[in-house]
Design a protein around this motif. Structure first.
Motif, short mmCIF file in Angstrom:
data_model
loop_
_atom_site.label_atom_id
_atom_site.label_comp_id
_atom_site.label_asym_id
_atom_site.label_seq_id
_atom_site.Cartn_x
_atom_site.Cartn_y
_atom_site.Cartn_z
N GLU A 126 0.82 -1.21 0.00
CA GLU A 126 0.00 0.00 0.00
C GLU A 126 0.85 1.26 0.00
N LYS A 127 2.06 1.18 0.55
CA LYS A 127 2.93 2.34 0.62
C LYS A 127 3.97 2.29 -0.50
N THR A 128 4.52 3.47 -0.81
CA THR A 128 5.46 3.58 -1.92
C THR A 128 6.70 4.35 -1.51
N VAL A 129 7.85 3.80 -1.84
CA VAL A 129 9.12 4.49 -1.70
C VAL A 129 9.65 4.78 -3.10
N VAL A 130 9.95 6.03 -3.37
CA VAL A 130 10.46 6.43 -4.68
C VAL A 130 11.97 6.58 -4.60
N MET A 131 12.66 6.01 -5.58
CA MET A 131 14.10 6.23 -5.74
C MET A 131 14.29 7.09 -6.98
N LEU A 132 15.11 8.12 -6.85
CA LEU A 132 15.31 9.09 -7.94
C LEU A 132 16.74 9.04 -8.47
N ALA A 133 16.87 9.09 -9.79
CA ALA A 133 18.17 9.16 -10.43
C ALA A 133 18.02 9.81 -11.80
N HIS A 134 19.14 10.11 -12.44
CA HIS A 134 19.13 10.59 -13.83
C HIS A 134 20.31 9.96 -14.56
N TYR A 135 20.16 9.76 -15.86
CA TYR A 135 21.25 9.15 -16.63
C TYR A 135 21.89 10.10 -17.62
N ASP A 136 21.38 11.32 -17.75
CA ASP A 136 22.03 12.27 -18.65
C ASP A 136 23.30 12.82 -18.01
N THR A 137 24.21 13.28 -18.85
CA THR A 137 25.48 13.81 -18.37
C THR A 137 25.76 15.17 -19.00
N VAL A 138 26.75 15.86 -18.44
CA VAL A 138 27.13 17.17 -18.95
C VAL A 138 28.13 17.06 -20.10
N TRP A 139 28.57 15.85 -20.42
CA TRP A 139 29.66 15.68 -21.37
C TRP A 139 29.15 15.47 -22.80
N ASP A 140 29.83 16.12 -23.74
CA ASP A 140 29.55 15.87 -25.15
C ASP A 140 30.16 14.53 -25.57
N GLU A 141 29.64 13.97 -26.63
CA GLU A 141 30.14 12.69 -27.11
C GLU A 141 31.64 12.76 -27.37
N GLY A 142 32.37 11.82 -26.80
CA GLY A 142 33.81 11.75 -27.03
C GLY A 142 34.66 12.60 -26.12
N ASP A 143 34.05 13.39 -25.23
CA ASP A 143 34.85 14.23 -24.33
C ASP A 143 35.72 13.39 -23.40
N LEU A 144 35.15 12.34 -22.85
CA LEU A 144 35.86 11.48 -21.91
C LEU A 144 35.66 10.03 -22.31
N SER A 145 36.49 9.16 -21.77
CA SER A 145 36.35 7.72 -22.01
C SER A 145 36.45 6.98 -20.68
N PHE A 146 35.91 5.77 -20.66
CA PHE A 146 35.95 4.96 -19.45
C PHE A 146 37.31 4.27 -19.34
N TYR A 147 37.92 4.37 -18.15
CA TYR A 147 39.14 3.61 -17.88
C TYR A 147 39.28 3.44 -16.37
N ILE A 148 40.07 2.44 -15.99
CA ILE A 148 40.30 2.13 -14.58
C ILE A 148 41.76 2.38 -14.25
N GLU A 149 41.98 3.03 -13.14
CA GLU A 149 43.34 3.31 -12.66
C GLU A 149 43.37 3.06 -11.17
N GLY A 150 43.94 1.94 -10.77
CA GLY A 150 43.95 1.60 -9.35
C GLY A 150 42.54 1.31 -8.85
N ASP A 151 42.15 2.03 -7.80
CA ASP A 151 40.83 1.82 -7.19
C ASP A 151 39.80 2.81 -7.73
N LYS A 152 40.12 3.46 -8.83
CA LYS A 152 39.22 4.47 -9.38
C LYS A 152 38.79 4.11 -10.79
N ALA A 153 37.53 4.32 -11.08
CA ALA A 153 37.00 4.15 -12.43
C ALA A 153 36.58 5.52 -12.94
N TYR A 154 37.13 5.92 -14.07
CA TYR A 154 36.90 7.24 -14.64
C TYR A 154 35.96 7.13 -15.85
N GLY A 155 35.36 8.26 -16.18
CA GLY A 155 34.56 8.31 -17.40
C GLY A 155 33.38 9.24 -17.28
#
Length: 375
Positions: free
Chosen positions: A73-102
């Motif tokens: 009967e009750k509802t919990v809403v989870m909010l998120a967004h998938y858009d980003t501020v980056w133009d296509e090709g500005d950044l790429s995904f890569y891993i360095e140590g314990d950090k994932a960039y992109g």
């Protein structure tokens, strides 16, 4: 129920899922790319949770998404967004140590995936909640949610709690129990151009007029009360020796209290020219009311703090100067807690990244909170 152990054992897959969604680039204003990202999220949620999502087509941006998980009967809403501020090709995904960039790693694709896996942990541990989760993921938060805000407001009506899975503040992972609201304005002035030497007209100089308005703006600020006013852009005039006939400033205002939002807006909307031969136009207004620290929000935070304590984590809280879609739900009177996403740094910066080793712990925090929510 050891959610952390389960998520730790699946950390490699969680990271692969993050990489998958990050590599579907989704600039806010690229509908084509964003729609492909939305489709990938829909498929991933089905594969991991067995849930079919609903897609809401938009004319100029990507699709907004809704997933409904469980029942009650009750509802919990989870909010998120998938858009980003980056133009296509500005950044790429890569891993360095314990950090994932992109692009969009911490803001906020890892947050979406981490939250999805928190729900999967509940499923794998055979935890049945006595309420329905409604997971909303929008496509235009980074451009002020022109359509996303209406989608959210419609979907959260009647909800009991909202959990915003935006990233927390800093490597300390501070939960956001409050956020400032914002208002933006363009203040335009017009005057009369003339030769600055042969026919000086200081009372008709549009830039002179704006100088008076800037002084008035700064007088409205109240930093002790959480209200700041910033003139970020000024444009006007044509040549050094010509009286400016047009000028404009772009103004950003932040406030931590709703009454301050109204005070600032009423004052700026009432601005009048100070010089005899100029005219003035004010455009803009309140974008988001503040997400204020209420007793109900504090109650949810205290439960999250207890869950974190069981995980050996000291969970602090903070007031964030930036805004999120949680500002909308808080203004509707729905208890809203923010900052439950992945830990990282570099939001809107080229070094944007997440801390990989924190993914299981923060996922377990959300999973545990979902089992103890005071609703």
């Amino acid at each position: 129920m050891n959610f952390k152990n389960y998520l730790t054992s699946n950390q490699d897959q969680i990271l692969k899922d993050i990489q998958l969604i990050v590599e579907y680039e989704s600039p806010s204003k690229r509908k084509d790319l964003s729609d492909h990202c939305a489709d990938a999220i829909l498929q991933l949620f089905y594969e991991r949770l067995g849930v079919y999502g609903d897609a809401f087509e938009q004319e100029e941006t990507g699709k907004h998404l809704k997933f409904e998980i469980g029942r009650g009967e009750k509802t919990v809403v989870m909010l998120a967004h998938y858009d980003t501020v980056w133009d296509e090709g500005d950044l790429s995904f890569y891993i360095e140590g314990d950090k994932a960039y992109g692009p969009g790693t911490v803001d906020m694709k890892a947050c979406i995936v981490q939250s999805m896996w928190a729900i999967k942990a509940l499923q794998e541990e055979d935890v049945e909640l006595d309420y329905k989760i409604k997971f909303l993921i929008t496509a235009d938060e980074e451009i002020k949610s022109p359509t996303g805000q209406h989608f959210i407001k419609d979907e959260v009506k009647g909800a009991d709690t909202v959990l915003v899975v935006e990233p927390p503040t800093g490597y300390e992972g501070l939960i956001k129990t409050a956020r400032k609201g914002d208002a933006t304005y363009d203040i335009k002035t017009t005057g009369t151009s003339s030769h600055a030497g042969n026919e000086p007209k200081p009372e008709a100089n549009a830039i002179n007029e704006l100088a008076h308005q800037i002084v008035k703006l700064q007088a409205l600020a109240d930093l002790d009360n959480g209200t700041s006013i910033n003139v970020g852009v000024i444009q006007g005039g044509s040549k050094r020796n010509v009286t400016a006939d047009e000028a404009v400033i772009e103004v950003d205002c932040r406030f931590s209290k709703k009454e301050e939002a109204h005070r600032i807006d009423q004052a700026i909307q009432a601005f009048k020219p100070m010089l005899k031969e100029t005219k003035l136009i004010v455009e803009g207004g309140i974008e988001r009311y503040p997400m204020e620290r209420t007793d109900e929000t504090v109650t949810i935070y205290e439960v999250a703090r207890d869950v974190a304590g069981d995980l050996g984590v000291e969970l602090g809280e903070t007031l964030a100067g930036g805004v999120s879609d949680g500002n909308f739900t808080s203004a509707m009177g729905i208890p809203t807690l923010d900052g439950l996403g992945a830990i990282g740094d570099g939001l809107h910066a080229k070094h944007e990244h997440i801390i990989i080793s924190e993914l299981p712990k923060r996922g377990a925090l959300l999973a545990g909170l979902l089992t103890r929510l005071p609703i």
